[in-house]
Scaffold this active site. Structure first.
Site, PDB file in Angstrom:
ATOM      1  N   GLY A   1       9.880  45.525  64.752  1.00 19.07           N
ATOM      2  CA  GLY A   1       8.959  44.396  64.656  1.00 19.07           C
ATOM      3  C   GLY A   1       9.518  43.204  63.909  1.00 19.07           C
ATOM      4  N   GLN A   2      10.847  43.115  63.820  1.00 17.49           N
ATOM      5  CA  GLN A   2      11.465  41.985  63.116  1.00 17.49           C
ATOM      6  C   GLN A   2      11.354  40.722  63.959  1.00 17.49           C
ATOM      7  OE1 GLN A   2      15.588  42.617  62.073  1.00 17.49           O
ATOM      8  NE2 GLN A   2      15.661  40.804  60.753  1.00 17.49           N
TER       9      GLN A   2
ATOM     10  N   HIS B   1      14.876  40.221  54.994  1.00 22.91           N
ATOM     11  CA  HIS B   1      13.830  40.010  53.991  1.00 22.91           C
ATOM     12  C   HIS B   1      13.042  41.294  53.787  1.00 22.91           C
ATOM     13  CE1 HIS B   1      12.341  39.024  57.999  1.00 22.91           C
ATOM     14  NE2 HIS B   1      11.171  39.501  57.609  1.00 22.91           N
ATOM     15  N   LEU B   2      12.599  41.475  52.565  1.00 22.25           N
ATOM     16  CA  LEU B   2      11.685  42.562  52.213  1.00 22.25           C
ATOM     17  C   LEU B   2      10.289  41.981  52.131  1.00 22.25           C
ATOM     18  CD1 LEU B   2      13.428  44.514  49.351  1.00 22.25           C
ATOM     19  CD2 LEU B   2      11.863  45.586  50.945  1.00 22.25           C
TER      20      LEU B   2
HETATM   21  P1  AMP Z   1       9.367  39.989  60.226  1.00 24.50           P
HETATM   22  O1  AMP Z   1       8.414  39.973  61.380  1.00 24.50           O
HETATM   23  O2  AMP Z   1       9.438  41.263  59.473  1.00 24.50           O
HETATM   24  O3  AMP Z   1      10.722  39.464  60.646  1.00 24.50           O
HETATM   25  O4  AMP Z   1       8.773  38.976  59.142  1.00 24.50           O
HETATM   26  C1  AMP Z   1       8.859  37.589  59.274  1.00 24.50           C
HETATM   27  C2  AMP Z   1       7.787  37.019  58.413  1.00 24.50           C
HETATM   28  O5  AMP Z   1       8.102  35.660  58.143  1.00 24.50           O
HETATM   29  C3  AMP Z   1       6.391  37.034  59.035  1.00 24.50           C
HETATM   30  O6  AMP Z   1       5.504  37.784  58.210  1.00 24.50           O
HETATM   31  C4  AMP Z   1       6.009  35.553  59.095  1.00 24.50           C
HETATM   32  O7  AMP Z   1       4.645  35.329  58.807  1.00 24.50           O
HETATM   33  C5  AMP Z   1       6.902  34.944  58.046  1.00 24.50           C
HETATM   34  N1  AMP Z   1       7.253  33.545  58.210  1.00 24.50           N
HETATM   35  C6  AMP Z   1       7.642  32.929  59.350  1.00 24.50           C
HETATM   36  N2  AMP Z   1       7.916  31.643  59.118  1.00 24.50           N
HETATM   37  C7  AMP Z   1       7.707  31.441  57.793  1.00 24.50           C
HETATM   38  C8  AMP Z   1       7.809  30.306  56.930  1.00 24.50           C
HETATM   39  N3  AMP Z   1       8.216  29.103  57.397  1.00 24.50           N
HETATM   40  N4  AMP Z   1       7.490  30.473  55.631  1.00 24.50           N
HETATM   41  C9  AMP Z   1       7.083  31.673  55.160  1.00 24.50           C
HETATM   42  N5  AMP Z   1       6.980  32.773  55.916  1.00 24.50           N
HETATM   43  C10 AMP Z   1       7.279  32.659  57.214  1.00 24.50           C
END
Ligand code: AMP
Ligand code: ZN
Length: 113
Positions: A92-93, A99-100
């Site tokens: 689900g990335q 990132h954690l």
């Molecule tokens: P993942 O799906 O584990 O790769 O997590 C990516 C996360 O980044 C998601 O929870 C998004 O809501 C978050 N995200 C995407 N764009 C931003 C942004 N500009 N600032 C902060 N969080 C973000």
């Protein structure tokens, strides 16, 4: 690299920052899934946790995990928290900069969807 988290790390895209040093950055997730939802990342771009480990960055990996744990423990206020590293398509990335997720301040369901 056209990467939103690299832009946040470089300061060219805004974010709510909770922690920053030369190597690590913690920001608020833009779409929070819990009252406290932080993203803790290395400043340097690694696409995922496999890249970090394959790079032999064990000291950075330890600092990264320690920071996430500290922020979760603080935010969780003794009631607990969750750390998540989504990896790849099945994981689900959605952002390919390691990132954690730190999730706290509500009871979280298990198993994940
Ligand atoms: P993942 O799906 O584990 O790769 O997590 C990516 C996360 O980044 C998601 O929870 C998004 O809501 C978050 N995200 C995407 N764009 C931003 C942004 N500009 N600032 C902060 N969080 C973000
Ligand atoms: Zn990046």
């Amino acid at each position: 690299v056209d990467c939103i988290f690299c832009k946040i790390a470089a300061g060219t895209l805004p974010a709510r920052e909770f922690y920053r040093d030369d190597e690590l950055l913690a920001i608020a997730d833009i779409d929070p899934q819990a009252p406290l939802h932080l993203l803790v990342m290395p400043v340097k771009h690694y696409a995922n946790i496999v890249e970090l480990i394959d790079a032999g960055e064990s000291a950075l990996a330890a600092r990264w995990l320690a920071l996430a744990s500290k922020l979760g423990a603080e935010g969780g206020g003794g009631a607990g928290f969750r750390l998540v590293v989504n990896t790849g398509a099945n994981g689900g990335q959605t952002v390919d900069h390691l990132h954690l997720h730190v999730l706290a301040e509500r009871a979280l369901g298990w198993p994940p969807g």
